[in-house]
Scaffold this active site. Sequence first.
Site, mmCIF file in Angstrom:
data_model
loop_
_atom_site.group_PDB
_atom_site.id
_atom_site.type_symbol
_atom_site.label_atom_id
_atom_site.label_comp_id
_atom_site.label_asym_id
_atom_site.label_seq_id
_atom_site.Cartn_x
_atom_site.Cartn_y
_atom_site.Cartn_z
ATOM 1 N N ASN A 1 -11.094 -2.834 -5.065
ATOM 2 C CA ASN A 1 -10.359 -1.854 -5.881
ATOM 3 C C ASN A 1 -11.078 -1.507 -7.190
ATOM 4 O O ASN A 1 -10.729 -0.525 -7.849
ATOM 5 C CB ASN A 1 -8.924 -2.320 -6.157
ATOM 6 C CG ASN A 1 -8.013 -2.220 -4.947
ATOM 7 O OD1 ASN A 1 -7.087 -3.005 -4.778
ATOM 8 N ND2 ASN A 1 -8.254 -1.246 -4.078
ATOM 9 N N ASP B 1 0.830 -1.208 0.000
ATOM 10 C CA ASP B 1 0.000 0.000 0.000
ATOM 11 C C ASP B 1 0.866 1.260 0.000
ATOM 12 O O ASP B 1 1.996 1.248 0.496
ATOM 13 C CB ASP B 1 -0.920 -0.022 1.232
ATOM 14 C CG ASP B 1 -2.074 0.946 1.094
ATOM 15 O OD1 ASP B 1 -2.431 1.299 -0.047
ATOM 16 O OD2 ASP B 1 -2.629 1.359 2.132
HETATM 17 C C1 IPE Z 1 -5.307 -2.797 -0.035
HETATM 18 O O1 IPE Z 1 -5.035 -1.451 -0.213
HETATM 19 C C2 IPE Z 1 -5.373 -3.493 -1.361
HETATM 20 C C3 IPE Z 1 -4.085 -3.673 -2.037
HETATM 21 C C4 IPE Z 1 -2.923 -3.311 -1.596
HETATM 22 C C5 IPE Z 1 -4.168 -4.345 -3.313
HETATM 23 P P1 IPE Z 1 -6.210 -0.369 -0.351
HETATM 24 O O2 IPE Z 1 -5.531 0.927 -0.543
HETATM 25 O O3 IPE Z 1 -7.177 -0.782 -1.388
HETATM 26 O O4 IPE Z 1 -6.919 -0.461 1.075
HETATM 27 P P2 IPE Z 1 -7.751 0.623 1.873
HETATM 28 O O5 IPE Z 1 -8.762 1.190 0.926
HETATM 29 O O6 IPE Z 1 -6.794 1.658 2.351
HETATM 30 O O7 IPE Z 1 -8.332 -0.148 3.017
HETATM 31 C C1 IPE Z 2 -1.729 0.152 -3.366
HETATM 32 O O1 IPE Z 2 -1.499 1.514 -3.393
HETATM 33 C C2 IPE Z 2 -1.942 -0.422 -4.738
HETATM 34 C C3 IPE Z 2 -3.317 -0.874 -5.000
HETATM 35 C C4 IPE Z 2 -4.307 -0.882 -4.150
HETATM 36 C C5 IPE Z 2 -3.571 -1.367 -6.345
HETATM 37 P P1 IPE Z 2 -2.692 2.556 -3.359
HETATM 38 O O2 IPE Z 2 -3.098 2.865 -4.761
HETATM 39 O O3 IPE Z 2 -3.786 2.080 -2.480
HETATM 40 O O4 IPE Z 2 -1.967 3.807 -2.719
HETATM 41 P P2 IPE Z 2 -2.562 4.824 -1.646
HETATM 42 O O5 IPE Z 2 -3.053 4.013 -0.494
HETATM 43 O O6 IPE Z 2 -3.678 5.554 -2.327
HETATM 44 O O7 IPE Z 2 -1.413 5.698 -1.291
HETATM 45 MG MG MG Z 3 -4.177 2.301 -0.503
#
Ligand code: IPE
Ligand code: IPE
Ligand code: MG
Length: 261
Positions: free
Chosen positions: A86, A38
């Site tokens: 997602n 993340d």
């Molecule tokens: C978790 O991250 C999913 C992945 C890393 C693929 P998210 O960014 O989607 O999670 P939330 O929304 O902060 O809980």
């Molecule tokens: C994790 O990074 C990757 C996926 C969930 C695909 P994020 O896209 O959630 O990054 P933040 O949390 O918005 O910084």
């Molecule tokens: Mg995220």
Amino acid sequence: MRTTTGYDAPGDLAQREALLRAALDPLRIPRHVAIIMDGNGRWAEIRGLSRVEGHRAGREAIRRTLEAARECGIEILTLYAFSTENWRRPPQEVQALMDLLVETLGREAEELHRNGVRFRASGLLDEMPGAVRAALDQVVALTCRNTAITLNLALNYGGRRELTEAARRLARAAAAGHVRPEDITEEVLGRFLFAPDLPDPDLLIRTGGEQRLSNFLLWQVAYAELYFTDVHWPDFQKVHLLEAIASFQARDRRFGGLDCG
Ligand code: IPE
Ligand code: IPE
Ligand code: MG
């Protein structure tokens, strides 16, 4: 809890990496490490880049982490790449993530194979776009006999959906007379999960500063050690994996029993 900033000078990193490597107990390396990757979006925002650039930079972190995991002797690395939630992101970001995945699988297949990586994917793969499914199938087939490390990509993965699907399949088996309700044990239910042959993760890492599971491996992390770091995924270096393993090795896993140390 140990957290790191991700802004260390390269010299410091190399030194910390060497010290950690020497200090780790090679006999107590976690067998299965799972990572919630993340912080890609925030990494990009800080730099005035698009979120997609963050995902692109995250790809390099995957390469480094896989290499470090292989060097350490980790047997299975599960990476949370795309959750069932997602899909709620803007369509352009979802499309960019799918494109990046197809491009990366095509580009990296040979190198994964050369490095002895057995590639797998777990999640609701049937609901992924055809181009992604085709790219996945190709790399899975190419690398299926490799033994250096298993890379399990959690794609269109959601812990609740995984358990719901397992319940549905078990109910079907029961209705067809193949299983009696009283014979359904944890072990039997486990066989209906997406990757029934993989052992549960020993260590779960989440980067990006949040301390939640976001629907990841709800069943399998029952007794995993949890490690949270503020480092955004694109900043994740080999040293950060080693730090997580060092933290894991300093813990006393009791599994509900008494300390046997
Ligand atoms: C978790 O991250 C999913 C992945 C890393 C693929 P998210 O960014 O989607 O999670 P939330 O929304 O902060 O809980
Ligand atoms: C994790 O990074 C990757 C996926 C969930 C695909 P994020 O896209 O959630 O990054 P933040 O949390 O918005 O910084
Ligand atoms: Mg995220």
